[in-house]
Every structure is written in structure tokens, then in C-alpha cells.
Design a protein around this motif. Structure first.
Motif, PDB file in Angstrom:
ATOM      1  N   LEU A   1       0.842  -1.202   0.000  1.00 32.50           N
ATOM      2  CA  LEU A   1       0.000   0.000   0.000  1.00 32.50           C
ATOM      3  C   LEU A   1       0.875   1.249   0.000  1.00 32.50           C
ATOM      4  CD1 LEU A   1      -2.836  -0.917   2.521  1.00 32.50           C
ATOM      5  CD2 LEU A   1      -2.964  -0.849   0.047  1.00 32.50           C
TER       6      LEU A   1
ATOM      7  N   THR B   1      -3.456   4.612   1.702  1.00 30.86           N
ATOM      8  CA  THR B   1      -3.523   4.476   3.152  1.00 30.86           C
ATOM      9  C   THR B   1      -4.429   3.339   3.588  1.00 30.86           C
ATOM     10  OG1 THR B   1      -5.276   6.140   3.215  1.00 30.86           O
ATOM     11  CG2 THR B   1      -3.011   6.900   3.578  1.00 30.86           C
ATOM     12  N   LYS B   2      -5.377   2.924   2.727  1.00 29.22           N
ATOM     13  CA  LYS B   2      -6.265   1.821   3.067  1.00 29.22           C
ATOM     14  C   LYS B   2      -6.527   0.964   1.835  1.00 29.22           C
ATOM     15  CE  LYS B   2     -10.430   4.548   2.464  1.00 29.22           C
ATOM     16  NZ  LYS B   2     -11.716   4.931   2.971  1.00 29.22           N
TER      17      LYS B   2
END
Length: 122
Positions: free
Chosen positions: A63, A69-70
Motif C-alpha cells: 500500500l 492508506t487503506k
């Protein structure tokens, strides 16, 4: 409505049947497509760990290497499948994307940076 139609045009009521699943048979000699086998290391940094898999190719990424970030929801495609500048995909870019062999960057013909050389890897 139907009672006003001539007898020749009236259809008998059909009984509804439960829908079945159609699975086409393959011609002799053809096999089903093999499931995609993803790589073990990040395409960007060549390190292992928790990796995000592309839905279209065997590439995997951290990531952090993608500045995410997610986890994305649903199917996800890596940067190799769309132009970095305009976001066009292969089908919307005239069937051609130029991909870097060392990093997850791709450009369509119109957005190719001026002065950057195109190298044939073969």
C-alpha cells in the motif's frame, strides 16, 4: 386484454421453472483458463510482506509503495493498466499503453513525456 384476442393468437399460460445455470462446454483440446498466480514480491520495491494483488495481472504492491492508506474496495487494478497522466485504459487509449519495465508507470501515446526514450525490451 387476452380475452379480446382471436383464439389463434391466445397463448396458454406457461408454468415458471426455476432457472438453471448454463455452463458452456469447451471444444475438445481446450482447457479452462488457469487462475492468476500472483508474484511474491512488490513490483515497486521488490520486498515481500502484506501485498495488494492486481485483478488483471500477476503484479503485487505494498500500500505504501502506491501511496495508499487503506485497501481499495472491490476489484483493483494496478497502475500498469491506466495512463499516469490522463487515466485512460488500454481500451480507451487506442489499444496501446507504454509500460515501464522497472516501475509501475504507464503512459498512453498522447501523454508520453517529451524527450523520454521508448526502448524495445526484446
Amino acid at each position: 386484454h387476452e380475452e379480446n384476442l382471436p383464439a389463434a393468437l391466445r397463448r396458454p399460460k406457461r408454468r415458471r421453472e426455476q432457472a438453471g445455470r448454463y455452463e458452456p462446454t469447451l471444444p475438445r483440446g481446450q482447457r479452462r483458463k488457469q487462475p492468476l498466480r500472483h508474484e511474491d514480491t512488490c513490483f515497486h520495491c521488490a520486498d515481500g510482506g502484506e501485498l495488494l494483488e492486481c485483478s488483471l495481472c500477476p503484479r503485487v504492491y505494498h500500500l505504501e509503495c502506491l501511496s495508499l492508506t487503506k485497501l481499495p474496495k472491490g476489484q483493483w487494478t494496478c497502475p500498469w493498466h491506466s495512463c499516469l497522466e490522463c487515466g485512460r485504459t488500454v481500451s480507451t487509449a487506442g489499444g496501446m499503453l507504454f509500460r515501464c519495465t522497472d516501475c509501475p508507470t504507464a503512459y498512453c501515446f498522447d501523454c508520453w513525456p517529451q524527450g523520454l526514450a521508448r526502448v524495445d525490451p526484446t
